[in-house]
Structure formats: structure tokens, C-alpha cells
Design a protein around this motif. Structure first.
Motif, PDB file in Angstrom:
ATOM      1  N   TRP A  57       0.568  -1.114  -0.108  1.00  0.00           N
ATOM      2  CA  TRP A  57      -0.167  -0.219  -0.164  1.00  0.00           C
ATOM      3  C   TRP A  57       0.938   1.319  -0.122  1.00  0.00           C
ATOM      4  O   TRP A  57       0.200   2.612  -0.106  1.00  0.00           O
ATOM      5  CB  TRP A  57      -1.027  -0.060   1.323  1.00  0.00           C
ATOM      6  N   GLN A  58       2.046   1.044   0.132  1.00  0.00           N
ATOM      7  CA  GLN A  58       2.826   2.329   0.095  1.00  0.00           C
ATOM      8  C   GLN A  58       2.788   3.379  -0.598  1.00  0.00           C
ATOM      9  O   GLN A  58       2.578   4.514  -0.502  1.00  0.00           O
ATOM     10  CB  GLN A  58       4.481   1.869   0.260  1.00  0.00           C
ATOM     11  N   ARG A  59       2.928   3.104  -1.906  1.00  0.00           N
ATOM     12  CA  ARG A  59       2.650   4.118  -3.164  1.00  0.00           C
ATOM     13  C   ARG A  59       1.090   4.524  -3.160  1.00  0.00           C
ATOM     14  O   ARG A  59       1.081   6.026  -3.424  1.00  0.00           O
ATOM     15  CB  ARG A  59       2.685   3.289  -4.539  1.00  0.00           C
ATOM     16  N   GLU A  60       0.059   4.027  -2.827  1.00  0.00           N
ATOM     17  CA  GLU A  60      -1.188   4.689  -2.641  1.00  0.00           C
ATOM     18  C   GLU A  60      -1.320   5.563  -1.592  1.00  0.00           C
ATOM     19  O   GLU A  60      -1.993   6.542  -1.646  1.00  0.00           O
ATOM     20  CB  GLU A  60      -2.100   3.534  -2.709  1.00  0.00           C
ATOM     21  N   ILE A  61      -0.675   5.158  -0.405  1.00  0.00           N
ATOM     22  CA  ILE A  61      -0.784   6.140   0.738  1.00  0.00           C
ATOM     23  C   ILE A  61      -0.057   7.330   0.626  1.00  0.00           C
ATOM     24  O   ILE A  61      -0.513   8.530   0.882  1.00  0.00           O
ATOM     25  CB  ILE A  61      -0.309   5.348   2.071  1.00  0.00           C
ATOM     26  N   GLN A  62       1.089   7.258  -0.247  1.00  0.00           N
ATOM     27  CA  GLN A  62       1.860   8.447  -0.497  1.00  0.00           C
ATOM     28  C   GLN A  62       0.970   9.196  -1.417  1.00  0.00           C
ATOM     29  O   GLN A  62       1.247  10.425  -1.276  1.00  0.00           O
ATOM     30  CB  GLN A  62       3.380   7.948  -1.112  1.00  0.00           C
ATOM     31  N   ASN A  63       0.312   8.606  -2.480  1.00  0.00           N
ATOM     32  CA  ASN A  63      -0.691   9.593  -3.285  1.00  0.00           C
ATOM     33  C   ASN A  63      -1.528  10.244  -2.439  1.00  0.00           C
ATOM     34  O   ASN A  63      -1.971  11.396  -2.837  1.00  0.00           O
ATOM     35  CB  ASN A  63      -1.267   8.499  -4.402  1.00  0.00           C
ATOM     36  N   VAL A  64      -2.365   9.469  -1.601  1.00  0.00           N
ATOM     37  CA  VAL A  64      -3.402  10.169  -0.783  1.00  0.00           C
ATOM     38  C   VAL A  64      -3.111  11.289   0.040  1.00  0.00           C
ATOM     39  O   VAL A  64      -3.436  12.340   0.074  1.00  0.00           O
ATOM     40  CB  VAL A  64      -4.398   9.188  -0.135  1.00  0.00           C
ATOM     41  N   VAL A  65      -1.657  11.018   0.727  1.00  0.00           N
ATOM     42  CA  VAL A  65      -1.033  12.017   1.538  1.00  0.00           C
ATOM     43  C   VAL A  65      -0.710  13.204   0.760  1.00  0.00           C
ATOM     44  O   VAL A  65      -0.937  14.547   1.093  1.00  0.00           O
ATOM     45  CB  VAL A  65       0.151  11.525   2.217  1.00  0.00           C
ATOM     46  N   SER A  66      -0.136  13.141  -0.490  1.00  0.00           N
ATOM     47  CA  SER A  66       0.148  14.234  -1.275  1.00  0.00           C
ATOM     48  C   SER A  66      -1.171  15.065  -1.737  1.00  0.00           C
ATOM     49  O   SER A  66      -0.983  15.945  -1.842  1.00  0.00           O
ATOM     50  CB  SER A  66       0.738  13.469  -2.791  1.00  0.00           C
ATOM     51  N   ASN A  67      -2.203  14.205  -1.871  1.00  0.00           N
ATOM     52  CA  ASN A  67      -3.571  14.960  -2.184  1.00  0.00           C
ATOM     53  C   ASN A  67      -3.964  15.752  -1.096  1.00  0.00           C
ATOM     54  O   ASN A  67      -4.557  16.716  -1.410  1.00  0.00           O
ATOM     55  CB  ASN A  67      -4.694  13.690  -2.640  1.00  0.00           C
ATOM     56  N   VAL A  68      -3.803  15.263   0.118  1.00  0.00           N
ATOM     57  CA  VAL A  68      -4.304  15.886   1.374  1.00  0.00           C
ATOM     58  C   VAL A  68      -3.149  17.192   1.339  1.00  0.00           C
ATOM     59  O   VAL A  68      -3.879  18.278   1.636  1.00  0.00           O
ATOM     60  CB  VAL A  68      -4.099  15.121   2.458  1.00  0.00           C
ATOM     61  N   GLN A  69      -2.033  17.047   1.171  1.00  0.00           N
ATOM     62  CA  GLN A  69      -1.172  18.185   1.272  1.00  0.00           C
ATOM     63  C   GLN A  69      -1.533  19.137   0.104  1.00  0.00           C
ATOM     64  O   GLN A  69      -1.314  20.438   0.463  1.00  0.00           O
ATOM     65  CB  GLN A  69       0.307  17.746   1.075  1.00  0.00           C
ATOM     66  N   MET A  70      -1.734  18.842  -1.063  1.00  0.00           N
ATOM     67  CA  MET A  70      -2.031  19.612  -2.201  1.00  0.00           C
ATOM     68  C   MET A  70      -3.567  20.523  -1.915  1.00  0.00           C
ATOM     69  O   MET A  70      -3.652  21.875  -1.965  1.00  0.00           O
ATOM     70  CB  MET A  70      -2.160  18.923  -3.477  1.00  0.00           C
ATOM     71  N   CYS A  71      -4.554  19.730  -1.340  1.00  0.00           N
ATOM     72  CA  CYS A  71      -5.777  20.292  -1.234  1.00  0.00           C
ATOM     73  C   CYS A  71      -5.714  21.509  -0.067  1.00  0.00           C
ATOM     74  O   CYS A  71      -6.190  22.590  -0.262  1.00  0.00           O
ATOM     75  CB  CYS A  71      -6.705  19.297  -0.904  1.00  0.00           C
ATOM     76  N   GLU A  72      -4.625  21.212   1.090  1.00  0.00           N
ATOM     77  CA  GLU A  72      -4.755  22.134   2.134  1.00  0.00           C
ATOM     78  C   GLU A  72      -3.994  23.361   1.708  1.00  0.00           C
ATOM     79  O   GLU A  72      -3.939  24.387   1.942  1.00  0.00           O
ATOM     80  CB  GLU A  72      -4.059  21.473   3.328  1.00  0.00           C
ATOM     81  N   TRP A  73      -2.920  22.990   0.945  1.00  0.00           N
ATOM     82  CA  TRP A  73      -2.229  24.476   0.288  1.00  0.00           C
ATOM     83  C   TRP A  73      -2.961  25.272  -0.538  1.00  0.00           C
ATOM     84  O   TRP A  73      -3.061  26.341  -0.522  1.00  0.00           O
ATOM     85  CB  TRP A  73      -0.975  23.985  -0.483  1.00  0.00           C
ATOM     86  N   LEU A  74      -3.892  24.550  -1.461  1.00  0.00           N
ATOM     87  CA  LEU A  74      -4.607  25.369  -2.418  1.00  0.00           C
ATOM     88  C   LEU A  74      -5.769  26.251  -1.399  1.00  0.00           C
ATOM     89  O   LEU A  74      -6.263  27.222  -1.854  1.00  0.00           O
ATOM     90  CB  LEU A  74      -5.416  24.530  -3.172  1.00  0.00           C
TER      91      LEU A  74
END
Length: 241
Positions: free
Chosen positions: A109-126
Motif C-alpha cells: 500500500w505504500q505507493r497509494e498511501i503516498q498518493n493520498v497524503v500528497s492529495n491531502v497536502q495539495m488540497c490544504e495548500w490550495l
């Protein structure tokens, strides 16, 4: 000895070796079957997370052709709803995966967890222009982070940092696209943020080779954004404050 007797002896199954118990291999097969069942169980949840992640990523990709004024309706609201679905799946994954040794199975699951974390980070930054912390990521996904004294599912520091490098690369793409949309303030905001994050990374003594290479590559993202800002400056398009 007759010919029939000799043929019967030649076709007979070899006698079991006194040094090799067939039960050893039966036991190994049982363990293999158990591991296969665990892998299939976890992969099924991860596949669901992957499908949801593609939806979230599709929503976030709209930032490259959506004016800043329209981000809330076109990107942020639907992204928030999509991330809620991913968070529920991550929680299900955590419940299933925590029954087993973390580092034996986390590559699934490592890759998918990194993807969802990146999405959380981007959404918050926006939304706020701020960097969401590792602990805040855990709160939003309803899972532990950086567990040291328990062998259970969690978001690791490496997952968080690798996700952040992916986010910075995406912001570097956004800078010139924002200019195309007539938003000359956004590249300045991105430039400051990427420089601050890059400076933060320089404080870390990284042991993970993959992470170290990804962080080394961030300088190209920083330069890409700097070039956009420099071009705006030459053209007299830097917003005055």
C-alpha cells in the motif's frame, strides 16, 4: 529375479528419505496459502484506494486550467468529498493491515498511501497556502502516524516526505499554467512555498536512498518556478503590494 519382478521394482516409488519429512513441505504450503490470502485481502482494499485516488487526482488536475477564483467550486469542494472517501478506505486498510507485521506488508500500500497524503497536502495548500503536518495528515485519515512502539499500520515519515516531494513537483507545473490563466500572484506564492520546503529538507539527514534522490531533484522544481517569477519580473507583471 524374473523380468516382471525387476520391472515392478523399477517402477516403484522411491522410499522416503529418513532425513526429509514430507510434512515439512506440507507445512510450508500451508504458510504460503495463508500469506497468499493475506496479500489478496490487502490488495483488494488497496485497489479500491487506487481507484478513488485516480478520481481525486483527476479533480486536482483541474488546477492547471481553472482560474483561482473558481477553485473552490471546481476543485476544492469536490476534492474534499473525494478525500473523505479515501480516508474511509485508508481506515479500513489500517484495520485489516494492523493484524499483520507492518514492514512485511507495507510495500503493498505504500505507493497509494503516498498518493493520498500528497492529495491531502495539495488540497490544504490550495485552501490556505500552508503545509499540513504529519500529525494533521493522520487526523484527517483517521490513522496513526510514525508509530515507534507498536507493530501496526501507520503513515511513516518517509511516506509523508515522499508525498511532499510529489506535491512540490506538481506546484512547479502549476506556476507557468497560472501565468497562462492570467494569475501573476500565484507563481510568487508557489516560489516562496517551494523555497521554504526545500530549505526545510536541507535540515534533514536522510538515510532513505529513494527519498534522498527525490529531495535532490527538488532543486529543479525550485528553479523552474524561479524562472517563471523572473520572466514575470522582466515583463513588469509582478503584482505590487
Amino acid at each position: 529375479m524374473s523380468g516382471d519382478t525387476a520391472m515392478a521394482n523399477n517402477n516403484a516409488a522411491p522410499a522416503p528419505s529418513p532425513n526429509v519429512d514430507p510434512a515439512i513441505f506440507s507445512s510450508l504450503q500451508a504458510k504460503i496459502d495463508k500469506e497468499t490470502a493475506i496479500r489478496d485481502e490487502l490488495k483488494e482494499i488497496v485497489e479500491t484506494l487506487s481507484k478513488q485516488g485516480r478520481v481525486t487526482q483527476s479533480i486536482l488536475s483541474r488546477i492547471h486550467n481553472t482560474p483561482t477564483a473558481d477553485l473552490e467550486e471546481s476543485v476544492l469542494a469536490p476534492c474534499s468529498e473525494s478525500l473523505k472517501e479515501q480516508a474511509a478506505t485508508v481506515k479500513s486498510l489500517a484495520q485489516a493491515a494492523s493484524k499483520y507485521p507492518f514492514y512485511k506488508w507495507n510495500s503493498i500500500w505504500q505507493r497509494e498511501i503516498q498518493n493520498v497524503v500528497s492529495n491531502v497536502q495539495m488540497c490544504e495548500w490550495l485552501k490556505s497556502g500552508s503545509l499540513v503536518t504529519l500529525e494533521e495528515v493522520g487526523q484527517r485519515l483517521h490513522v496513526p502516524v510514525n508509530l515507534q512502539d507498536e507493530d501496526a499500520f501507520h503513515v511513516t515519515i518517509e511516506d509523508y516526505l515522499l508525498a511532499l516531494t510529489a506535491m512540490i513537483e506538481e506546484l512547479a507545473r502549476l506556476a507557468p499554467n497560472a501565468v497562462t490563466l492570467g494569475d501573476y500572484a500565484r507563481p510568487l506564492q508557489i516560489s516562496k512555498f517551494t523555497k521554504d520546503v526545500h530549505a526545510g529538507f536541507q535540515l534533514l539527514n536522510l538515510k532513505n536512498d529513494i527519498l534522498r534522490r527525490r529531495v535532490d531533484g527538488l532543486k529543479y522544481s525550485v528553479k523552474k518556478v524561479e524562472d517563471v517569477v523572473y520572466d514575470l519580473s522582466l515583463r513588469g507583471l509582478i503584482p505590487k503590494h
